[in-house]
Design a protein around this motif. Structure first.
Motif, PDB file in Angstrom:
ATOM      1  N   ALA A 176      30.791 -39.000   5.291  1.00 32.58           N
ATOM      2  CA  ALA A 176      31.807 -40.057   5.291  1.00 32.58           C
ATOM      3  C   ALA A 176      33.186 -39.588   5.731  1.00 32.58           C
ATOM      4  O   ALA A 176      33.914 -40.332   6.405  1.00 32.58           O
ATOM      5  CB  ALA A 176      31.897 -40.671   3.889  1.00 32.58           C
ATOM      6  N   ALA A 177      33.576 -38.377   5.356  1.00 31.80           N
ATOM      7  CA  ALA A 177      34.948 -37.915   5.592  1.00 31.80           C
ATOM      8  C   ALA A 177      35.377 -37.946   7.056  1.00 31.80           C
ATOM      9  O   ALA A 177      36.509 -38.358   7.358  1.00 31.80           O
ATOM     10  CB  ALA A 177      35.132 -36.505   5.016  1.00 31.80           C
ATOM     11  N   PRO A 178      34.528 -37.509   8.023  1.00 30.19           N
ATOM     12  CA  PRO A 178      34.986 -37.488   9.419  1.00 30.19           C
ATOM     13  C   PRO A 178      35.374 -38.852   9.973  1.00 30.19           C
ATOM     14  O   PRO A 178      36.067 -38.935  10.981  1.00 30.19           O
ATOM     15  CB  PRO A 178      33.775 -36.915  10.172  1.00 30.19           C
ATOM     16  N   VAL A 179      34.920 -39.931   9.332  1.00 30.62           N
ATOM     17  CA  VAL A 179      35.286 -41.275   9.774  1.00 30.62           C
ATOM     18  C   VAL A 179      36.394 -41.851   8.899  1.00 30.62           C
ATOM     19  O   VAL A 179      37.409 -42.351   9.392  1.00 30.62           O
ATOM     20  CB  VAL A 179      34.058 -42.211   9.763  1.00 30.62           C
ATOM     21  N   ILE A 180      36.193 -41.784   7.579  1.00 29.51           N
ATOM     22  CA  ILE A 180      37.112 -42.460   6.662  1.00 29.51           C
ATOM     23  C   ILE A 180      38.469 -41.777   6.603  1.00 29.51           C
ATOM     24  O   ILE A 180      39.514 -42.442   6.602  1.00 29.51           O
ATOM     25  CB  ILE A 180      36.479 -42.539   5.253  1.00 29.51           C
ATOM     26  N   VAL A 181      38.491 -40.448   6.540  1.00 35.70           N
ATOM     27  CA  VAL A 181      39.764 -39.734   6.435  1.00 35.70           C
ATOM     28  C   VAL A 181      40.661 -39.987   7.653  1.00 35.70           C
ATOM     29  O   VAL A 181      41.818 -40.388   7.502  1.00 35.70           O
ATOM     30  CB  VAL A 181      39.536 -38.223   6.206  1.00 35.70           C
ATOM     31  N   PRO A 182      40.171 -39.777   8.896  1.00 37.84           N
ATOM     32  CA  PRO A 182      41.030 -40.060  10.052  1.00 37.84           C
ATOM     33  C   PRO A 182      41.439 -41.534  10.144  1.00 37.84           C
ATOM     34  O   PRO A 182      42.578 -41.843  10.513  1.00 37.84           O
ATOM     35  CB  PRO A 182      40.161 -39.656  11.244  1.00 37.84           C
ATOM     36  N   MET A 183      40.513 -42.442   9.841  1.00 39.41           N
ATOM     37  CA  MET A 183      40.823 -43.865   9.917  1.00 39.41           C
ATOM     38  C   MET A 183      41.988 -44.227   9.005  1.00 39.41           C
ATOM     39  O   MET A 183      42.936 -44.910   9.410  1.00 39.41           O
ATOM     40  CB  MET A 183      39.601 -44.690   9.527  1.00 39.41           C
ATOM     41  N   LEU A 184      41.941 -43.750   7.769  1.00 44.38           N
ATOM     42  CA  LEU A 184      43.012 -44.064   6.829  1.00 44.38           C
ATOM     43  C   LEU A 184      44.294 -43.288   7.142  1.00 44.38           C
ATOM     44  O   LEU A 184      45.391 -43.769   6.881  1.00 44.38           O
ATOM     45  CB  LEU A 184      42.549 -43.796   5.401  1.00 44.38           C
ATOM     46  N   MET A 185      44.151 -42.086   7.720  1.00 40.93           N
ATOM     47  CA  MET A 185      45.358 -41.362   8.138  1.00 40.93           C
ATOM     48  C   MET A 185      46.115 -42.141   9.212  1.00 40.93           C
ATOM     49  O   MET A 185      47.342 -42.166   9.226  1.00 40.93           O
ATOM     50  CB  MET A 185      44.988 -39.967   8.658  1.00 40.93           C
ATOM     51  N   LEU A 186      45.379 -42.806  10.106  1.00 37.98           N
ATOM     52  CA  LEU A 186      46.020 -43.614  11.143  1.00 37.98           C
ATOM     53  C   LEU A 186      46.665 -44.868  10.554  1.00 37.98           C
ATOM     54  O   LEU A 186      47.460 -45.532  11.222  1.00 37.98           O
ATOM     55  CB  LEU A 186      45.002 -44.002  12.214  1.00 37.98           C
ATOM     56  N   LEU A 187      46.311 -45.194   9.310  1.00 38.25           N
ATOM     57  CA  LEU A 187      46.953 -46.298   8.600  1.00 38.25           C
ATOM     58  C   LEU A 187      47.985 -45.774   7.608  1.00 38.25           C
ATOM     59  O   LEU A 187      48.370 -46.469   6.667  1.00 38.25           O
ATOM     60  CB  LEU A 187      45.892 -47.132   7.865  1.00 38.25           C
ATOM     61  N   VAL A 214      42.750 -53.555  -0.103  1.00 30.87           N
ATOM     62  CA  VAL A 214      41.448 -54.156   0.184  1.00 30.87           C
ATOM     63  C   VAL A 214      40.545 -53.130   0.867  1.00 30.87           C
ATOM     64  O   VAL A 214      39.347 -53.031   0.572  1.00 30.87           O
ATOM     65  CB  VAL A 214      41.609 -55.404   1.077  1.00 30.87           C
ATOM     66  N   ILE A 215      41.132 -52.353   1.774  1.00 31.41           N
ATOM     67  CA  ILE A 215      40.368 -51.292   2.442  1.00 31.41           C
ATOM     68  C   ILE A 215      39.890 -50.275   1.413  1.00 31.41           C
ATOM     69  O   ILE A 215      38.745 -49.809   1.466  1.00 31.41           O
ATOM     70  CB  ILE A 215      41.241 -50.607   3.511  1.00 31.41           C
ATOM     71  N   PHE A 216      40.753 -49.928   0.468  1.00 29.36           N
ATOM     72  CA  PHE A 216      40.371 -48.998  -0.592  1.00 29.36           C
ATOM     73  C   PHE A 216      39.145 -49.520  -1.348  1.00 29.36           C
ATOM     74  O   PHE A 216      38.206 -48.771  -1.621  1.00 29.36           O
ATOM     75  CB  PHE A 216      41.529 -48.797  -1.571  1.00 29.36           C
ATOM     76  N   VAL A 217      39.165 -50.809  -1.706  1.00 30.71           N
ATOM     77  CA  VAL A 217      38.060 -51.399  -2.464  1.00 30.71           C
ATOM     78  C   VAL A 217      36.763 -51.349  -1.657  1.00 30.71           C
ATOM     79  O   VAL A 217      35.700 -50.991  -2.181  1.00 30.71           O
ATOM     80  CB  VAL A 217      38.385 -52.853  -2.863  1.00 30.71           C
ATOM     81  N   LEU A 218      36.846 -51.683  -0.364  1.00 31.65           N
ATOM     82  CA  LEU A 218      35.660 -51.665   0.490  1.00 31.65           C
ATOM     83  C   LEU A 218      35.090 -50.251   0.619  1.00 31.65           C
ATOM     84  O   LEU A 218      33.870 -50.048   0.549  1.00 31.65           O
ATOM     85  CB  LEU A 218      36.003 -52.223   1.875  1.00 31.65           C
ATOM     86  N   VAL A 219      35.980 -49.267   0.805  1.00 32.55           N
ATOM     87  CA  VAL A 219      35.546 -47.877   0.905  1.00 32.55           C
ATOM     88  C   VAL A 219      34.887 -47.436  -0.399  1.00 32.55           C
ATOM     89  O   VAL A 219      33.829 -46.784  -0.407  1.00 32.55           O
ATOM     90  CB  VAL A 219      36.732 -46.957   1.255  1.00 32.55           C
ATOM     91  N   LEU A 220      35.498 -47.808  -1.522  1.00 29.41           N
ATOM     92  CA  LEU A 220      34.967 -47.435  -2.834  1.00 29.41           C
ATOM     93  C   LEU A 220      33.581 -48.029  -3.055  1.00 29.41           C
ATOM     94  O   LEU A 220      32.662 -47.338  -3.525  1.00 29.41           O
ATOM     95  CB  LEU A 220      35.936 -47.900  -3.924  1.00 29.41           C
ATOM     96  N   LEU A 221      33.410 -49.301  -2.708  1.00 32.67           N
ATOM     97  CA  LEU A 221      32.110 -49.951  -2.894  1.00 32.67           C
ATOM     98  C   LEU A 221      31.046 -49.317  -2.004  1.00 32.67           C
ATOM     99  O   LEU A 221      29.922 -49.062  -2.450  1.00 32.67           O
ATOM    100  CB  LEU A 221      32.236 -51.446  -2.589  1.00 32.67           C
ATOM    101  N   LEU A 222      31.410 -49.057  -0.748  1.00 37.02           N
ATOM    102  CA  LEU A 222      30.454 -48.464   0.182  1.00 37.02           C
ATOM    103  C   LEU A 222      29.992 -47.092  -0.296  1.00 37.02           C
ATOM    104  O   LEU A 222      28.786 -46.794  -0.355  1.00 37.02           O
ATOM    105  CB  LEU A 222      31.080 -48.346   1.574  1.00 37.02           C
ATOM    106  N   LEU A 223      30.942 -46.240  -0.663  1.00 38.82           N
ATOM    107  CA  LEU A 223      30.591 -44.883  -1.098  1.00 38.82           C
ATOM    108  C   LEU A 223      29.828 -44.895  -2.419  1.00 38.82           C
ATOM    109  O   LEU A 223      28.959 -44.051  -2.640  1.00 38.82           O
ATOM    110  CB  LEU A 223      31.857 -44.036  -1.220  1.00 38.82           C
ATOM    111  N   SER A 224      30.133 -45.846  -3.293  1.00 37.80           N
ATOM    112  CA  SER A 224      29.438 -45.926  -4.581  1.00 37.80           C
ATOM    113  C   SER A 224      27.966 -46.261  -4.377  1.00 37.80           C
ATOM    114  O   SER A 224      27.091 -45.718  -5.060  1.00 37.80           O
ATOM    115  CB  SER A 224      30.097 -46.980  -5.477  1.00 37.80           C
ATOM    116  N   VAL A 225      27.681 -47.166  -3.433  1.00 31.80           N
ATOM    117  CA  VAL A 225      26.294 -47.524  -3.143  1.00 31.80           C
ATOM    118  C   VAL A 225      25.557 -46.329  -2.543  1.00 31.80           C
ATOM    119  O   VAL A 225      24.422 -46.014  -2.940  1.00 31.80           O
ATOM    120  CB  VAL A 225      26.242 -48.727  -2.182  1.00 31.80           C
TER     121      VAL A 225
END
Length: 516
Positions: free
Chosen positions: A422-433, A396-407
């Protein structure tokens, strides 16, 4: 191609009001945005204000990596201003993509400016049966990304020529070539300059969590190969069953087709291409031979290939392969009279990249400030913990990230600019998951590519429209968007399905890059 003399209805701009309105809104909003260079300085100023507020509130988090407390630092403080001034040069010089992209471009520039890449593309789209021309042009569109922006200039008109040569609509050829390049821009079976840029930005973002993190330019290579084949297939299917059935594919009766170009190669060019191709094949065999022995110096500790000098220096390998191949072609074709001209071609390639290097300066400063303030740590940790507590599935997180970046991609069409934000937020956030940085980068590739073919904010959209108008003078923004929309939507949807299948099966994204 239809030979009827009765004019067929065309979906002109007046008959496509919803497309025109949508494209008009996108264009107006996009034009209101500042140049990406200034955009990053504006973001840096906003970052400074945010850091001052959060620092005054004593906002902090506990780093999951080492258990240390990380507190937001004020960029507008004396210490922050001193940091910004004293590190400006180092931030630029040490920006991960900087040296890599310059090295790659020096080699690719030789291959492009001697004519090797153009000749290879002509052969690639002309020597196929008529029934395979759509797939050939589409697949060549993904391969052409090695030429960066030159891919549009070379292949889009060639697509029209290839279709016309087999008796099909050149308008359809223009659309197929442009969409394959634009909406499949980050999928290529061969390493490209973009791979080096994205890997560098992802590496910088990953180091917020893991200081020694490294993302290779070929970290998504396996996924890219599969993606390029899938997207070419999707383009072929949609073109056959949707676009080819449109009634408006005939060029204008008075279009000057003789002035548009030719797929023909002279005998000298064919000879040069054969010699250059043989050289490239010999070089690839040599590289493989050097890598095969388990004790090869190009392998890592214990014979490991995933963590090896070869992959760390893959940018240099790519530059050497294209540089030598382009030189051989140029010498044989008579484009180069001596080896002394090669450095000049390299310099021209770097000159062409000058706008990107200028943009890198502002990006490098913004990322350095973002890292120093620790706001990225706070956002990543808090967001990861929130998602973890909410038990939100990763898909679900993947889908939300994909939609946000596509817009966002509709308005910010520069992939390096968007990923830098986007990378400085999304990459670390998902690495922590527990999502590897390479996996997040693969997801970004889909978002960065899908909507590119339909947005008039892309300068290459305007370029493709110019090529289209050579066949149809009344074509407008809505016309081109109506052609590309079915392709772009189908490509994005199937590419997303491929990503989730890849994730579910746990297939490595590239050498030494597990998807989970």
């Amino acid at each position: 191609m239809s030979t009827s003399t009765v004019p067929t209805p065309r979906p002109t701009q007046e008959r496509l009001p919803w497309i025109i309105r949508a494209m008009g809104v996108v264009e107006r909003v996009g034009n209101a945005l500042p140049h990406p260079f200034w955009l990053f300085w504006i973001l840096a100023a906003l970052l400074g204000v945010a850091s001052a507020i959060l620092s005054a509130a004593d906002v902090s988090v506990v780093s999951p990596s080492d258990g240390e407390t990380v507190t937001v630092q004020n960029l507008l403080s004396g210490e922050g201003l001193a940091m910004a001034l004293s590190t400006a040069i180092d931030n630029f010089a040490q920006f991960p993509p900087m040296a890599t992209i310059v090295v790659v471009i020096m080699g690719v520039a030789v291959a492009e400016r001697t004519g090797f890449l153009a000749a290879a593309m002509k052969v690639g789209v002309s020597r196929v049966p008529a029934s395979w021309v759509v797939f050939a042009v589409a697949f060549m569109g993904t391969v052409s990304h090695v030429a960066s922006a030159a891919a549009y200039i070379i292949l889009v008109p060639l697509g029209g020529l290839a279709f016309r040569a087999v008796g099909r609509s050149p308008i359809l050829g223009i659309v197929v070539a442009y969409t394959a390049i634009a909406s499949g821009y980050d999928a290529s079976p061969v390493p490209t300059p973009n791979d080096a840029i994205f890997a560098g930005i992802t590496t910088a973002a990953a180091r917020i969590v893991e200081p020694d993190a490294y993302v290779s330019p070929v970290s998504n290579w396996f996924f890219n190969i599969a993606s390029s084949l899938l997207l070419a297939t999707v383009i072929t299917v949609v073109t056959r069953f949707v676009l080819a059935k449109r009634p408006d594919l005939d060029p204008d009766p008075d279009a000057d087709l003789e002035d548009i170009g030719s797929l023909h190669l002279s005998e000298l060019e064919r000879s040069a291409l054969r010699r250059a191709s043989t050289t490239l094949l010999a070089l690839l065999v040599l590289v493989v031979a050097l890598l095969v022995p388990s004790g090869s110096p190009l392998r890592g500790e214990g014979g490991d290939l995933a963590d090896s000098p070869f992959l760390e220096g893959i940018a240099m390998v790519v530059a050497i392969l294209f540089g030598i191949t382009g030189t051989v072609y140029g010498r044989r074709a008579g484009v180069l009279s001596s080896l002394g001209e090669v450095p000049g071609l390299m310099a021209q390639g770097i000159k062409q990249m000058a706008p990107v290097l200028v943009l890198f300066f502002s990006i490098a400063q913004f990322l350095a400030y973002f890292d120093w303030t620790h706001i990225g740590d706070v956002i990543a940790v808090e967001a990861a913990q929130l998602l973890d507590r909410g038990d939100v599935p990763v898909v679900v997180i993947f889908v939300l990230v994909l939609l946000l970046l596509s817009v966002v991609n509709v308005l910010v069409t520069s992939g390096s600019a968007m990923w830098s934000i986007a990378a400085p937020v999304i990459v670390p956030m998902l690495m922590l998951l527990s999502v590897p940085a390479e996996t997040t980068q693969a997801l970004f590739r889909i978002a960065d590519s899908g909507s590119t073919a339909i947005t008039p904010m892309s300068p290459y959209f305007v370029m493709a429209l110019g090529f289209l108008q050579r066949y149809r003078r009344d074509a407008g923004i809505g016309t081109l968007a109506s052609y590309t929309l079915p392709l772009a939507l189908a490509m994005t949807a199937t590419w997303t399905v491929l990503f989730f299948a890849w994730w579910a099966l746990g297939i490595p994204l590239g050498p030494g890059a597990p998807v989970r």
